[in-house]
Design an enzyme around this catalytic site. Structure first.
Site, PDB file in Angstrom:
ATOM      1  N   CYS A 162       0.835  -1.294   0.104  1.00  0.00           N
ATOM      2  CA  CYS A 162       0.153   0.024  -0.008  1.00  0.00           C
ATOM      3  C   CYS A 162       0.943   1.260   0.018  1.00  0.00           C
ATOM      4  CB  CYS A 162      -0.937  -0.091   1.182  1.00  0.00           C
ATOM      5  SG  CYS A 162      -1.837  -1.402   1.446  1.00  0.00           S
ATOM      6  N   HIS A 303      -3.206   7.546   6.132  1.00  0.00           N
ATOM      7  CA  HIS A 303      -3.375   6.248   5.310  1.00  0.00           C
ATOM      8  C   HIS A 303      -4.802   5.823   5.596  1.00  0.00           C
ATOM      9  CE1 HIS A 303      -2.142   2.566   3.470  1.00  0.00           C
ATOM     10  NE2 HIS A 303      -2.417   1.928   4.590  1.00  0.00           N
ATOM     11  N   GLU A 314      -1.907   4.954  13.604  1.00  0.00           N
ATOM     12  CA  GLU A 314      -1.544   6.034  12.624  1.00  0.00           C
ATOM     13  C   GLU A 314      -1.655   7.283  13.428  1.00  0.00           C
ATOM     14  OE1 GLU A 314      -1.852   8.085   8.294  1.00  0.00           O
ATOM     15  OE2 GLU A 314      -3.458   6.461   8.777  1.00  0.00           O
ATOM     16  N   LYS A 336      -9.894   7.427   1.850  1.00  0.00           N
ATOM     17  CA  LYS A 336     -10.225   6.079   1.610  1.00  0.00           C
ATOM     18  C   LYS A 336     -11.656   5.829   2.046  1.00  0.00           C
ATOM     19  CE  LYS A 336      -5.913   3.901   1.987  1.00  0.00           C
ATOM     20  NZ  LYS A 336      -5.071   5.179   2.268  1.00  0.00           N
ATOM     21  N   HIS A 341      -9.945   1.335  -0.493  1.00  0.00           N
ATOM     22  CA  HIS A 341      -8.436   1.297  -0.405  1.00  0.00           C
ATOM     23  C   HIS A 341      -7.722   0.829  -1.727  1.00  0.00           C
ATOM     24  CE1 HIS A 341      -4.451   0.863   0.783  1.00  0.00           C
ATOM     25  NE2 HIS A 341      -4.556   0.120   1.774  1.00  0.00           N
ATOM     26  N   PHE A 400       1.665  -3.476   3.953  1.00  0.00           N
ATOM     27  CA  PHE A 400       1.958  -4.720   4.448  1.00  0.00           C
ATOM     28  C   PHE A 400       3.497  -4.898   4.294  1.00  0.00           C
ATOM     29  CE2 PHE A 400      -2.238  -7.233   4.111  1.00  0.00           C
ATOM     30  CZ  PHE A 400      -2.897  -6.428   5.167  1.00  0.00           C
TER      31      PHE A 400
END
Length: 412
Positions: A162, A303, A314, A336, A341, A400
């Site tokens: 991502c 994010h 976050e 998002k 996403h 990830f």
């Protein structure tokens, strides 16, 4: 020192496949989430996604060529074409050998892989398409964009889940700064609303499975009721150009790529480090690279995936990077909530959100924010856009594998 600026933006997204449509939808809080219609998801625990609607691939790629490419490349080529048209770089202005491409993808041609694996199983190896490998590999978008625009300079593909598009745009800017290129196309593309993607992410409990009857509410970043992200698809590509040359040719300038920071959690395959220290270090590195202080940041495009862990951690990371007092004064939102996403393309779309916020003096909202979470206690610009002077923005991406990337944009 050479500086890198963005002079063109191209987008294919669930909330619009032109920059104007995307921005109108984003600032008005329009959701791009809905029932999956790309395949029959009746038996799936997750039946919603953010799919691209109303996209006419033939405007960018001929029917013959379409059959030789995965859908993620269709999106990449369209976004790149729109970005180049937006930048309006006339032929001959730059040496093609100093024009390059860095367009990545998190999962590449996963639809091709699924389709051809089924053909192999049912019909045997002789029936597998000779285009299988070039359609499937993640670097093909970057290669095809270069062919489309005769870009003979640096060209490779970032794959960092991502964080892919953030790494791509950041590295593109650094190539400009180092003099390795005068123009770079940077961004990401993804077409991952497929059975194996939805099933795989659902099996690991990363996707929300509680909003099948009200998909538009499925992504609710920073809300206490969040329980997973919603898969999105699309592409975003920006034209990154050396600033003095851009000014000389009279280009529109959306903003400077003022800073870039990247770190690794070195903690877990999928979960972020619990303290958020990796993301904190990425934000600090981007601000240091830009030569700014935390007090200079006006807006952060987070994010903000709408997963229980990401949004809480976050929030900690932002406090760690800016200091708690400053963090409480900064506007933060998650695109998002509207786009879902987009995995490897996410940071490209969110870069556009940052740049348009600076251009228009409007911060897009985080929609579906209804119930505050004590662990997420900052200003997430809930539900309605906000008019504000925006001169410096940060764009966070956490992938990830522990990949963290932060882009800092500054108004020129």
């Amino acid at each position: 020192m050479r500086k890198a600026v963005i002079t063109g933006i191209g987008i294919v997204s669930p909330i619009g496949s032109t920059l104007d449509d995307f921005w109108d939808s984003l600032k008005s809080g329009t959701s791009g989430l809905g029932k999956i219609d790309a395949f029959d998801a009746t038996e799936f625990s997750v039946q919603i996604a953010a799919q691209v609607k109303g996209f006419n691939c033939e405007d960018f790629v001929s029917r013959k060529e379409q059959r030789r490419m995965d859908k993620y490349c269709h999106y990449a080529l369209a976004a790149a074409r729109m970005a180049m048209d937006d930048a309006d770089i006339a032929d001959g202005v730059y040496n093609p050998e100093l024009m390059g491409t860095l367009v990545g993808s998190g999962v590449g041609g996963i639809s091709t892989m699924e389709t051809q694996a089924a053909i192999l199983a049912k019909k045997g190896p002789s029936r597998v398409s000779p285009f299988t490998i070039p359609q499937m590999i993640s670097n093909m978008a970057s290669g095809l964009v270069a062919i489309q625009h005769n870009l003979k300079g640096p060209n490779y593909c970032v794959v960092s889940a991502c964080a892919t598009a953030a790494h791509s745009i950041g590295e593109a800017a650094r190539m400009i700064e180092r003099g390795e290129a005068d123009v770079m196309l940077g961004g990401g593309a993804e077409a991952s609303v497929t059975p194996i993607s939805i099933a795989g992410f659902a099996s690991m409990k990363a996707l929300t499975s509680t909003h099948n009857d009200e998909p538009e509410k499925g992504s609710c970043p920073f809300d206490a009721g969040r329980d997973g992200f919603v898969m999105g698809e699309g592409a975003a590509v920006v034209v990154v150009e050396e600033m003095e040359a851009a000014k000389k040719r009279g280009a529109q300038i959306y903003g400077e790529v003022a800073g870039f920071g990247m770190t690794c959690d070195a903690f877990h395959m999928t979960a972020p480090a619990e303290t958020g220290e990796g993301a904190t270090r990425a934000m600090k590195a981007a601000m240091k690279n830009a030569g700014i202080n935390p007090e200079d940041v006006d807006y952060i495009n987070a994010h903000g995936t709408s997963t229980p862990l990401n949004d809480k951690i976050e929030t900690r990371a932002i406090k760690g990077a800016l200091g708690e007092d400053v963090a409480r004064k900064v506007m933060i939102s998650s695109s998002k909530s509207m786009t879902g996403h987009l995995l490897g393309a996410a940071a490209g779309v969110e870069t556009a959100a940052c740049l348009m916020a600076m251009k228009h003096g409007v911060v897009p909202p985080t929609i579906n924010y209804e119930t505050p979470d004590p662990d997420c206690d900052l200003d997430y610009v809930p539900n309605e856009a906000r008019e504000a002077e925006v001169s410096v923005t940060l764009n966070n991406s956490l992938g990830f594998g522990g990949h963290n990337a932060c882009l800092c944009f500054r108004k020129v």
